[in-house]
Design an enzyme around this catalytic site. Structure first.
Site, mmCIF file in Angstrom:
data_model
loop_
_atom_site.group_PDB
_atom_site.id
_atom_site.type_symbol
_atom_site.label_atom_id
_atom_site.label_comp_id
_atom_site.label_asym_id
_atom_site.label_seq_id
_atom_site.Cartn_x
_atom_site.Cartn_y
_atom_site.Cartn_z
ATOM 1 N N LYS A 120 0.828 -1.214 0.000
ATOM 2 C CA LYS A 120 0.000 0.000 0.000
ATOM 3 C C LYS A 120 0.858 1.258 0.000
ATOM 4 C CE LYS A 120 -2.142 -1.000 3.884
ATOM 5 N NZ LYS A 120 -1.450 -2.269 4.243
ATOM 6 N N ARG A 141 -9.229 0.904 9.299
ATOM 7 C CA ARG A 141 -8.817 -0.467 9.579
ATOM 8 C C ARG A 141 -9.882 -1.227 10.346
ATOM 9 N NH1 ARG A 141 -2.945 0.507 9.345
ATOM 10 N NH2 ARG A 141 -1.773 -1.424 9.547
ATOM 11 N N ARG A 156 11.754 -5.751 4.267
ATOM 12 C CA ARG A 156 11.579 -4.366 3.820
ATOM 13 C C ARG A 156 12.304 -3.343 4.702
ATOM 14 N NH1 ARG A 156 5.112 -3.227 4.648
ATOM 15 N NH2 ARG A 156 5.118 -3.238 6.914
ATOM 16 N N ARG A 176 11.467 -1.230 10.391
ATOM 17 C CA ARG A 176 10.466 -1.010 11.431
ATOM 18 C C ARG A 176 10.538 -2.103 12.486
ATOM 19 N NH1 ARG A 176 4.935 -0.034 8.232
ATOM 20 N NH2 ARG A 176 4.202 -1.070 10.114
ATOM 21 N N ARG A 214 -0.126 -8.753 13.617
ATOM 22 C CA ARG A 214 -0.589 -7.748 12.646
ATOM 23 C C ARG A 214 -1.458 -8.398 11.570
ATOM 24 N NH1 ARG A 214 4.578 -5.080 10.653
ATOM 25 N NH2 ARG A 214 3.157 -3.746 9.490
HETATM 26 P P1 AMP Z 1 1.112 0.531 9.232
HETATM 27 O O1 AMP Z 1 2.289 1.418 9.021
HETATM 28 O O2 AMP Z 1 -0.092 0.952 8.428
HETATM 29 O O3 AMP Z 1 1.434 -0.941 9.048
HETATM 30 O O4 AMP Z 1 0.686 0.697 10.770
HETATM 31 C C1 AMP Z 1 1.566 0.366 11.821
HETATM 32 C C2 AMP Z 1 0.804 0.199 13.129
HETATM 33 O O5 AMP Z 1 0.170 1.439 13.476
HETATM 34 C C3 AMP Z 1 -0.338 -0.821 13.096
HETATM 35 O O6 AMP Z 1 0.096 -2.151 13.317
HETATM 36 C C4 AMP Z 1 -1.226 -0.303 14.221
HETATM 37 O O7 AMP Z 1 -0.703 -0.635 15.491
HETATM 38 C C5 AMP Z 1 -1.106 1.216 14.046
HETATM 39 N N1 AMP Z 1 -2.136 1.748 13.123
HETATM 40 C C6 AMP Z 1 -1.915 2.336 11.911
HETATM 41 N N2 AMP Z 1 -3.063 2.715 11.338
HETATM 42 C C7 AMP Z 1 -4.055 2.342 12.200
HETATM 43 C C8 AMP Z 1 -5.461 2.426 12.171
HETATM 44 N N3 AMP Z 1 -6.117 2.969 11.131
HETATM 45 N N4 AMP Z 1 -6.154 1.928 13.238
HETATM 46 C C9 AMP Z 1 -5.524 1.391 14.291
HETATM 47 N N5 AMP Z 1 -4.194 1.255 14.378
HETATM 48 C C10 AMP Z 1 -3.450 1.731 13.341
#
Ligand code: AMP
Length: 219
Positions: free
Chosen positions: A13, A88, A127, A161, A172
């Site tokens: 994404k 989400r 990554r 990360r 996740r």
């Molecule tokens: P991402 O970079 O999108 O993979 O997000 C990393 C982490 O941030 C996720 O595993 C969640 O802990 C938190 N997070 C990001 N976006 C959301 C969301 N829309 N709702 C809840 N937690 C989020």
């Protein structure tokens, strides 16, 4: 144009959002990036989110909804935006619909990037990104052209990360299946969902995403 990119962690994404934001004059809004910035800055939101993110669980809906509500009101979002990692949960999707309908609009397109679950762990494990400009790379699928030098900004510092670790990835992926996958039927019913094969090479996925943006109708 208001877009959502939907798909599990590792689907691509963020990579695709960065590629299409320039072409269409849209802004990438990644709640993950915003939360990581809050953690790094040590804000109240960052302190609340840090342990939840490290465990691979979702940050509470009210926290991310208010971050997005504030962000989409900024002038750079006037021409449109690409939501990457938000919504989400169904509650987040409903809050987003409410927010946008109050402004007299709605989501134009939701693009699902479909990836074989078996491929996700390898994609996530390899990554990393440039710490200067955020460009995304992968050890095997998308390394920098010159080893250890960013293709985009020439930077030589890269980040991995902490939540891409083997311990956290399972949580996740489970959060995606349990909480986020139900958004697919929700957006299909609204007629805005299109699916793209995310198993193809990065350029081909970008072509698929462009096709999904330009094409009419839903799945
Ligand atoms: P991402 O970079 O999108 O993979 O997000 C990393 C982490 O941030 C996720 O595993 C969640 O802990 C938190 N997070 C990001 N976006 C959301 C969301 N829309 N709702 C809840 N937690 C989020």
């Amino acid at each position: 144009m208001k877009l959502i990119l939907l798909g599990p962690p590792g689907a691509g994404k963020g990579t695709q959002a960065k590629r299409i934001e320039k072409d269409y004059g849209l802004v990438q809004l990644s709640t993950g990036d915003m939360l990581r910035a809050a953690v790094a800055a040590g804000t109240d939101v960052g302190r609340e989110a840090r342990d939840v993110m490290t465990a691979g669980r979702l940050v509470p809906d009210d926290v991310v909804v208010s971050i997005i509500a504030e962000r989409i009101d900024k002038p750079d979002c006037a021409k449109g935006f690409i939501l990457d990692g938000f919504p989400r949960t169904l509650a987040q999707a409903e809050s987003l619909d409410k927010m946008l309908s109050e402004k007299g609009g709605g989501i134009d397109r939701v693009i699902e990037i479909k990836v074989d679950p078996d491929a996700l762990i390898e994609r996530i494990a390899g990554r990393f990104s440039c710490s200067g400009c955020g460009a995304a790379y992968h050890d095997r699928f998308n390394p920098p052209k010159v080893a250890d030098v960013c293709d985009i900004c020439g930077g030589t510092k890269f980040l991995r990360r902490p939540d891409d670790s083997a311990e956290t990835v399972g949580a996740r992926l489970a959060a995606y299946d349990d909480e986020t996958a139900p958004l697919l039927p929700y957006y299909r019913a609204l007629g805005v969902l299109r699916s793209v094969d995310g198993m193809a090479g990065i350029d081909e996925v970008t072509r698929g995403v462009r096709g999904a943006i330009n094409g009419a109708g839903g799945d």
